[in-house]
Motif scaffolding. Structure first.
Motif, PDB file in Angstrom:
ATOM      1  N   LEU A 529       0.837  -1.205   0.000  1.00  0.00           N
ATOM      2  CA  LEU A 529       0.000   0.000   0.000  1.00  0.00           C
ATOM      3  C   LEU A 529       0.871   1.253   0.000  1.00  0.00           C
ATOM      4  O   LEU A 529       0.566   2.245  -0.689  1.00  0.00           O
ATOM      5  CB  LEU A 529      -0.927  -0.025   1.215  1.00  0.00           C
ATOM      6  CG  LEU A 529      -1.870   1.181   1.379  1.00  0.00           C
ATOM      7  CD1 LEU A 529      -2.755   1.366   0.142  1.00  0.00           C
ATOM      8  CD2 LEU A 529      -2.722   1.028   2.638  1.00  0.00           C
ATOM      9  N   TRP A 530       1.940   1.232   0.764  1.00  0.00           N
ATOM     10  CA  TRP A 530       2.865   2.370   0.809  1.00  0.00           C
ATOM     11  C   TRP A 530       3.406   2.666  -0.591  1.00  0.00           C
ATOM     12  O   TRP A 530       3.435   3.827  -1.031  1.00  0.00           O
ATOM     13  CB  TRP A 530       4.003   2.038   1.764  1.00  0.00           C
ATOM     14  CG  TRP A 530       4.987   3.148   1.996  1.00  0.00           C
ATOM     15  CD1 TRP A 530       5.904   3.639   1.103  1.00  0.00           C
ATOM     16  CD2 TRP A 530       5.157   3.912   3.203  1.00  0.00           C
ATOM     17  NE1 TRP A 530       6.647   4.638   1.681  1.00  0.00           N
ATOM     18  CE2 TRP A 530       6.210   4.833   2.956  1.00  0.00           C
ATOM     19  CE3 TRP A 530       4.553   3.899   4.441  1.00  0.00           C
ATOM     20  CZ2 TRP A 530       6.649   5.733   3.924  1.00  0.00           C
ATOM     21  CZ3 TRP A 530       4.997   4.800   5.413  1.00  0.00           C
ATOM     22  CH2 TRP A 530       6.021   5.694   5.152  1.00  0.00           C
ATOM     23  N   ASN A 531       3.829   1.611  -1.297  1.00  0.00           N
ATOM     24  CA  ASN A 531       4.406   1.782  -2.626  1.00  0.00           C
ATOM     25  C   ASN A 531       3.366   2.278  -3.633  1.00  0.00           C
ATOM     26  O   ASN A 531       3.692   3.041  -4.552  1.00  0.00           O
ATOM     27  CB  ASN A 531       5.032   0.475  -3.107  1.00  0.00           C
ATOM     28  CG  ASN A 531       6.243   0.089  -2.277  1.00  0.00           C
ATOM     29  OD1 ASN A 531       6.898   0.947  -1.672  1.00  0.00           O
ATOM     30  ND2 ASN A 531       6.545  -1.202  -2.222  1.00  0.00           N
ATOM     31  N   ARG A 532       2.117   1.851  -3.478  1.00  0.00           N
ATOM     32  CA  ARG A 532       1.058   2.354  -4.345  1.00  0.00           C
ATOM     33  C   ARG A 532       0.905   3.866  -4.186  1.00  0.00           C
ATOM     34  O   ARG A 532       0.585   4.588  -5.130  1.00  0.00           O
ATOM     35  CB  ARG A 532      -0.275   1.676  -4.012  1.00  0.00           C
ATOM     36  CG  ARG A 532      -0.441   0.270  -4.573  1.00  0.00           C
ATOM     37  CD  ARG A 532      -1.727  -0.344  -4.045  1.00  0.00           C
ATOM     38  NE  ARG A 532      -2.000  -1.652  -4.605  1.00  0.00           N
ATOM     39  CZ  ARG A 532      -2.819  -1.873  -5.633  1.00  0.00           C
ATOM     40  NH1 ARG A 532      -3.446  -0.856  -6.207  1.00  0.00           N
ATOM     41  NH2 ARG A 532      -3.020  -3.093  -6.074  1.00  0.00           N
ATOM     42  N   GLY A 533       1.115   4.319  -2.966  1.00  0.00           N
ATOM     43  CA  GLY A 533       0.999   5.746  -2.706  1.00  0.00           C
ATOM     44  C   GLY A 533       2.043   6.577  -3.428  1.00  0.00           C
ATOM     45  O   GLY A 533       1.878   7.792  -3.597  1.00  0.00           O
ATOM     46  N   ASN A 534       3.137   5.946  -3.871  1.00  0.00           N
ATOM     47  CA  ASN A 534       4.147   6.675  -4.645  1.00  0.00           C
ATOM     48  C   ASN A 534       3.588   7.130  -5.990  1.00  0.00           C
ATOM     49  O   ASN A 534       3.983   8.169  -6.527  1.00  0.00           O
ATOM     50  CB  ASN A 534       5.386   5.800  -4.869  1.00  0.00           C
ATOM     51  CG  ASN A 534       6.130   5.523  -3.578  1.00  0.00           C
ATOM     52  OD1 ASN A 534       6.092   6.332  -2.651  1.00  0.00           O
ATOM     53  ND2 ASN A 534       6.804   4.383  -3.508  1.00  0.00           N
ATOM     54  N   ASP A 535       2.660   6.327  -6.542  1.00  0.00           N
ATOM     55  CA  ASP A 535       2.073   6.649  -7.848  1.00  0.00           C
ATOM     56  C   ASP A 535       0.693   7.283  -7.721  1.00  0.00           C
ATOM     57  O   ASP A 535       0.313   8.129  -8.543  1.00  0.00           O
ATOM     58  CB  ASP A 535       1.967   5.372  -8.696  1.00  0.00           C
ATOM     59  CG  ASP A 535       3.323   4.731  -8.935  1.00  0.00           C
ATOM     60  OD1 ASP A 535       4.295   5.479  -9.160  1.00  0.00           O
ATOM     61  OD2 ASP A 535       3.407   3.489  -8.891  1.00  0.00           O
ATOM     62  N   ASP A 536      -0.063   6.864  -6.701  1.00  0.00           N
ATOM     63  CA  ASP A 536      -1.421   7.373  -6.502  1.00  0.00           C
ATOM     64  C   ASP A 536      -1.451   8.157  -5.194  1.00  0.00           C
ATOM     65  O   ASP A 536      -1.507   7.582  -4.105  1.00  0.00           O
ATOM     66  CB  ASP A 536      -2.409   6.199  -6.453  1.00  0.00           C
ATOM     67  CG  ASP A 536      -3.854   6.650  -6.341  1.00  0.00           C
ATOM     68  OD1 ASP A 536      -4.103   7.842  -6.088  1.00  0.00           O
ATOM     69  OD2 ASP A 536      -4.749   5.782  -6.491  1.00  0.00           O
ATOM     70  N   THR A 537      -1.404   9.467  -5.304  1.00  0.00           N
ATOM     71  CA  THR A 537      -1.303  10.291  -4.093  1.00  0.00           C
ATOM     72  C   THR A 537      -2.514  10.159  -3.182  1.00  0.00           C
ATOM     73  O   THR A 537      -2.417  10.441  -1.983  1.00  0.00           O
ATOM     74  CB  THR A 537      -1.119  11.772  -4.472  1.00  0.00           C
ATOM     75  OG1 THR A 537      -2.221  12.196  -5.290  1.00  0.00           O
ATOM     76  CG2 THR A 537       0.195  11.965  -5.242  1.00  0.00           C
ATOM     77  N   SER A 538      -3.654   9.705  -3.699  1.00  0.00           N
ATOM     78  CA  SER A 538      -4.847   9.548  -2.856  1.00  0.00           C
ATOM     79  C   SER A 538      -4.690   8.425  -1.851  1.00  0.00           C
ATOM     80  O   SER A 538      -5.476   8.318  -0.899  1.00  0.00           O
ATOM     81  CB  SER A 538      -6.073   9.294  -3.728  1.00  0.00           C
ATOM     82  OG  SER A 538      -6.024   7.996  -4.327  1.00  0.00           O
TER      83      SER A 538
END
Length: 580
Positions: A529-538
């Protein structure tokens, strides 16, 4: 809060309704009905085997049961009940359920996942129990960590646990210790030690020899063995036990009770235990069959006092007294376990090295007989640990003379790393301990991966505090958790929800390694989830300028931290607040 137990209750209630409506026959045993995570997350949030396990006793098709059961699952938490395959029933839950788990975890804090499953039953966990003849070696490390983690796990699940160490100070090995210490005493007095074959050669006895000199001066020199053997035996044994207690403390292990084998001799306790078995008709004089395989050259059939252990599940009967009248090793062990039964324990757990595999059935037979089947004994065998560095066998300092010590391992890797890695395999599976790999910073190193997740949780909380966002648990528990709507966020919340269930399953199986596995999976979901936040700021936990949304998302990461901290506490590992 065990969501799986709650939903199982819903399923059982629906089955009861089916019985009342005549859709199922009365008297069905529902004990094997489960609600658990599906093997494939795409199939739903939970799955029940109810239709499959009830089909045969109900004389119905599994799918017919599943269809009728699905129609009765009207709990508002369940958004869909789908029949799959021959009759499995997959359940989909409302996102509100998973959001509620996060709030519950934050309200409970360190108590989240704690269970009353044990209902206060008294459990004795005996582990380590190394001979007091030298420092603890690497083989003892794994048994010590396993036993301590199991005790912690059982306590967390509601059992009343006693950690116990059985001091093997009644056999011939402590006489050998005394003779070895005497040679170091002679050395301390300027004599050349005679470390002949059969004595313990390790340098660890040099301080014992010096302590003997400090106490006795040269008064024991050139005296016959019968003048000093008993006194030096007691002195050296106590010094070794002091060192063993220190070794255990380095590893973070503390015992509640130390029991002495020697204390059983000359007190009538061994004789009383054997008399108890005799009164049951389980003691007799007889001759054993020769051992299978190649017959030893010194084999001689002779009459001995035997315990009829085959009457309680053992393969053969076992000798308890030698032909010369001396007790076998098994006799004091019988008396020791009877003492534990007499102390009122509801369950006994022994943690043995793998070389004691042949001892399991006879010990189980003795406990079963002595307790009239009331007190179960679970013997856990600990397989060997092989030490490596960069894939090559690793040799460290051998202060013990013949083996790598516990302190060597802890000084090289650290107590937290050592404990975690020792629990990354089931106890009866061999374990390779590579000093390079257990200290590397990568996903392949489970202890680093979990500690990195813990550090990330603390990093989020620090950054939020610096931004002026309130992140105390009570505030986060009351946050707007509806912001947790992305599939990746809900997946992480589902993993948090599995923690109470995992605790109970691991405690029932006496398998603390399941906690280590679970923590690795939870950490993996957090990192994902943390890594997803690198691409999806939401998906970032802190949303700039939006404290309300941030608090809802931070609640999720904080709940993960609650579980990681509790899980690491069971393993005896301190959670990391930052990575260095």
């Amino acid at each position: 809060m065990n969501l799986f137990t709650d939903l199982r209750g819903v399923v059982v209630e629906a089955l009861d309704q089916m019985v009342q409506a005549g859709e199922l026959p009365a008297g069905l045993d529902l004990a094997n009905v489960t609600v658990e995570p599906p093997r494939d997350p795409a199939h739903g949030d939970m799955a029940t085997n109810a239709a499959m396990v009830l089909a045969k006793p109900a004389r119905m098709k599994p799918r017919d049961i599943a269809d009728r059961l699905a129609a009765r699952l009207t709990d508002p938490r369940i958004t869909a009940a789908e029949v799959a395959g021959p009759g499995f029933l997959n359940l989909r839950l409302s996102p509100v359920v998973w959001q509620g788990v996060i709030a519950a975890a934050l309200k409970a804090g360190p108590e989240f996942g704690r269970s009353d499953m044990g209902a206060g039953s008294k459990v004795n966990v005996e582990f380590v129990s190394a001979n007091p003849t030298g420092p603890m070696h690497v083989g003892h490390v794994r048994g010590a960590v396993f036993g301590d983690a199991l005790a912690r796990l059982l306590s967390f699940s509601g059992h009343d646990v006693t950690r116990e160490y059985y001091i093997n100070d009644g056999g011939a090995q402590v006489d050998v210790l005394a003779r070895s210490a005497y040679e170091r005493y002679r050395e301390a007095n300027g004599r050349a030690p005679e470390i002949r074959e059969g004595l313990y050669p390790g340098d660890y006895l040099i301080p014992v020899g010096e302590a003997l000199k400090a106490k006795y001066g040269d008064s024991l020199l050139d005296r016959p063995e019968e003048d000093w053997l008993e006194e030096i035996r007691d002195f050296a044994t106590e010094r070794m036990m002091e060192q063993i207690r220190g070794d255990l403390a380095v590893l973070g292990v503390q015992m509640n009770v130390y029991s002495s084998e020697k204390a059983l001799y000359g007190t009538g306790r061994i004789e009383a235990a054997i008399a108890r078995l005799d009164a049951m008709g389980l003691i007799y004089r007889g001759t054993l069959e020769p051992p299978k395989g190649k017959l030893p050259e010194d084999w001689e059939a002779r009459e001995q006092l035997l315990f009829r252990s085959s009457a309680h599940g053992d393969d053969v009967d076992r000798p308890i007294q030698k032909s010369d009248g001396a007790w076998t090793y098994f006799a004091p062990d019988i008396a020791y376990h009877w003492d534990k039964i007499d102390r009122g324990f509801d369950q006994l757990i022994d943690v043995f090295g793998a070389d004691h595999g042949g001892y399991v059935k006879r010990m189980n037979a003795a406990v079963r007989a002595l307790s009239n089947g009331r007190v179960p004994l679970d013997v856990k065998l600990i397989q060997l640990v092989k030490l490596y560095k960069n894939g090559e066998p690793f040799k460290m300092s051998k202060r013990a003379g013949t083996f790598v010590t516990l302190r060597d391992v802890v000084e090289e890797a650290g107590a937290d790393v050592t404990r975690f890695i020792m629990l990354t395999r089931k106890n009866d599976a061999a374990l390779d301990f590579d000093f390079a790999r257990v200290l590397e910073q990568s996903k392949d190193n489970p202890v680093w991966y979990v500690q990195y997740a813990s550090a990330r949780v603390h990093s989020v909380l620090r950054r939020a505090t610096e931004a002026g966002i309130a992140v105390d648990d009570s505030t986060l528990a009351g946050a707007d958790l509806s912001v947790l709507a992305h599939p990746a966020e809900l997946e992480l919340a589902r993993k948090v929800a599995e923690w109470p269930r995992l605790v109970e399953h691991a405690a029932r199986a006496h398998e603390p390694h399941r906690v280590a596995f679970f923590l690795y999976e939870l950490a993996s979901d957090l990192h994902s989830l943390w890594n997803r936040g690198n691409d999806d700021t939401s998906l970032r936990f802190i949303q700039d300028g939006d404290a309300v949304t941030s608090q809802g998302k931070i609640a999720l990461v904080r709940a993960v931290g609650v579980v990681i901290s509790s899980g690491l506490a069971i393993l005896g590992v301190t959670p990391a607040e930052e990575m260095r």
